[in-house]
Design a protein around this motif. Structure first.
Motif, PDB file in Angstrom:
ATOM      1  N   ARG A   8      11.242  17.483  13.504  1.00  0.00           N
ATOM      2  CA  ARG A   8      10.536  16.503  12.667  1.00  0.00           C
ATOM      3  C   ARG A   8       9.017  16.613  12.850  1.00  0.00           C
ATOM      4  N   ARG A   9       8.585  17.088  14.006  1.00  0.00           N
ATOM      5  CA  ARG A   9       7.146  17.180  14.303  1.00  0.00           C
ATOM      6  C   ARG A   9       6.562  18.541  13.926  1.00  0.00           C
ATOM      7  N   ALA A  10       7.394  19.440  13.497  1.00  0.00           N
ATOM      8  CA  ALA A  10       6.941  20.803  13.226  1.00  0.00           C
ATOM      9  C   ALA A  10       6.249  20.879  11.867  1.00  0.00           C
ATOM     10  N   MET A  11       5.205  21.708  11.798  1.00  0.00           N
ATOM     11  CA  MET A  11       4.502  21.942  10.541  1.00  0.00           C
ATOM     12  C   MET A  11       4.189  23.430  10.426  1.00  0.00           C
ATOM     13  N   PRO A  12       4.136  23.949   9.212  1.00  0.00           N
ATOM     14  CA  PRO A  12       3.714  25.341   9.030  1.00  0.00           C
ATOM     15  C   PRO A  12       2.288  25.542   9.527  1.00  0.00           C
ATOM     16  N   ARG A  13       1.937  26.767   9.846  1.00  0.00           N
ATOM     17  CA  ARG A  13       0.624  27.070  10.414  1.00  0.00           C
ATOM     18  C   ARG A  13      -0.513  26.611   9.497  1.00  0.00           C
ATOM     19  N   ASP A  14      -0.359  26.807   8.199  1.00  0.00           N
ATOM     20  CA  ASP A  14      -1.420  26.408   7.273  1.00  0.00           C
ATOM     21  C   ASP A  14      -1.689  24.909   7.334  1.00  0.00           C
ATOM     22  N   ASP A  15      -0.648  24.114   7.589  1.00  0.00           N
ATOM     23  CA  ASP A  15      -0.834  22.663   7.674  1.00  0.00           C
ATOM     24  C   ASP A  15      -1.679  22.272   8.884  1.00  0.00           C
ATOM     25  N   TRP A  16      -1.553  23.028   9.970  1.00  0.00           N
ATOM     26  CA  TRP A  16      -2.377  22.731  11.148  1.00  0.00           C
ATOM     27  C   TRP A  16      -3.848  23.006  10.854  1.00  0.00           C
ATOM     28  N   PHE A  17      -4.126  24.025  10.076  1.00  0.00           N
ATOM     29  CA  PHE A  17      -5.512  24.277   9.677  1.00  0.00           C
ATOM     30  C   PHE A  17      -6.035  23.159   8.777  1.00  0.00           C
ATOM     31  N   SER A  18      -5.190  22.682   7.860  1.00  0.00           N
ATOM     32  CA  SER A  18      -5.594  21.578   6.978  1.00  0.00           C
ATOM     33  C   SER A  18      -5.854  20.314   7.782  1.00  0.00           C
TER      34      SER A  18
END
Length: 358
Positions: free
Chosen positions: A94-104
């Protein structure tokens, strides 16, 4: 030893560095941004996350069916709770996000002027945080003996925050030495009581003082209790940083929401911490101008118990000490005995320096 994280100072002599933890309470980019905005609007210095990508969860959890039990809040008024169990894999996903989302997310925090940092679980996570331009990385208490990860974090150039959980003092010393051996002296040591929520018996706030005595580095308190009483106590005994989990809704059926701060309480939390800092003051008493003025109203000064003529000599028998203290005080009056009055004064008059001369 003090230093900066994202341009904000931490250490003795600086305001307590306030971090809101949003890692366990977001469910994707939009909620992560909501929590970052909440932290910013409350006046926090930083927001912290846990860098999970879907592949990270797969790498971390070997047994996809391993269960994790936690409590959820059913009703804010009554405080009624329920114990829930679900697979740890599901919780972390549930806490995981794609790499691009971490940059955003990092870009959004930068726009807010909010320091962003994260817990890292793998070497790749540390590389990602460096690419994001983070100034600090946190090692979880479960990894206090993960020497390869600690060494890699130390070599990253970022400041290293070391969570300690149930670690012994010897284990903490060893981990700190590993960081120093890599040439990194930008270390923050966290007193992080175990439990979700933490039991009072496990908090051991005095350990903050022990860690400050043992190490010449800022010491933090990571709080896993409801409310903010433990954070206030931690700041009062010297914590340089406090970390508190936030949520948009404490009744969310997921770990850590139960003891998190909600939107109504986050600004109060920051205000209380700042108020405590002001109230703590310094180690020496420094009286403000208003205090100096106010104290004279209740102190005493020399008054006359009889009328005097111009040219009369001041004797001890003429003196009584009464409020207010705008005249010559009882601590100084003997210096004026034997002087002559420069003008006549009635009985009860306050005697000032301007009334006397040689």
């Amino acid at each position: 030893m003090g230093f900066d994280i994202g341009g904000k100072p931490i250490g003795d002599g600086h305001p307590c560095f306030i971090v809101f933890e949003a890692g366990p309470t977001h469910t994707g980019l939009e909620r992560a941004k909501e929590l970052a905005l909440l932290a910013h609007q409350a006046g926090a210095d930083a927001v912290k996350f846990q860098v999970f990508e879907p592949r990270t969860v797969d790498m971390l959890v070997a047994d996809k069916n391993q269960m994790f039990s936690y409590k959820v809040l059913l009703d804010k008024t009554s405080g009624a709770m329920e114990e829930v169990s679900e697979p740890l894999y599901t919780i972390l996903l549930r806490r995981a996000m794609p790499r691009d989302d971490w940059f955003s997310l990092k870009e959004y925090c930068d726009q807010l002027g909010l320091v962003f940092f994260s817990t890292a679980l793998f070497h790749d996570d540390i590389d990602l945080l460096k690419q994001l331009g983070c100034s600090s990385v946190k090692i979880s208490s479960a990894d206090v003996n993960h020497y390869p990860l600690i060494e890699y974090a130390a070599r990253s150039g970022m400041s290293v925050q070391l969570d300690t959980g149930n670690a012994s003092l010897a284990e903490i010393e060893r981990a700190v030495d590993l960081i120093l051996d890599q040439g990194n002296q930008r270390i923050i040591i966290h007193n992080c009581p175990s439990g979700y929520p933490a039991r009072l018996e496990s908090i051991n706030l005095r350990l903050i003082q022990t860690l400050k005595a043992m190490f010449d580095f800022p010491v933090a308190f990571s709080d896993h209790t409801p409310g903010w009483e433990m954070d206030v106590a931690a700041v009062a005994i010297g914590a340089n940083m406090v970390e508190k989990t936030i949520t948009m809704d404490r009744t969310t059926r997921s770990p850590e929401h139960l003891f998190s701060l909600d939107p109504a309480s986050t600004p109060q939390f920051v205000k209380i911490i700042r108020d405590v800092e002001v109230a703590l003051g310094g180690k020496r008493r420094r009286l403000l101008p208003k205090q100096l003025r106010d104290r004279q109203a209740v102190r005493r000064s020399m008054h006359l118990n009889q009328k005097v003529e111009k040219g009369s000599i001041l004797t001890e028998e003429m003196v009584v000490f009464r409020r207010p203290g705008w005249g010559i005080g009882p601590d100084l009056y003997r210096n004026f005995l034997g002087m002559r009055f420069l003008r006549a004064l009635p009985e009860g008059a306050m005697v000032t320096m301007e009334d006397l001369g040689r």
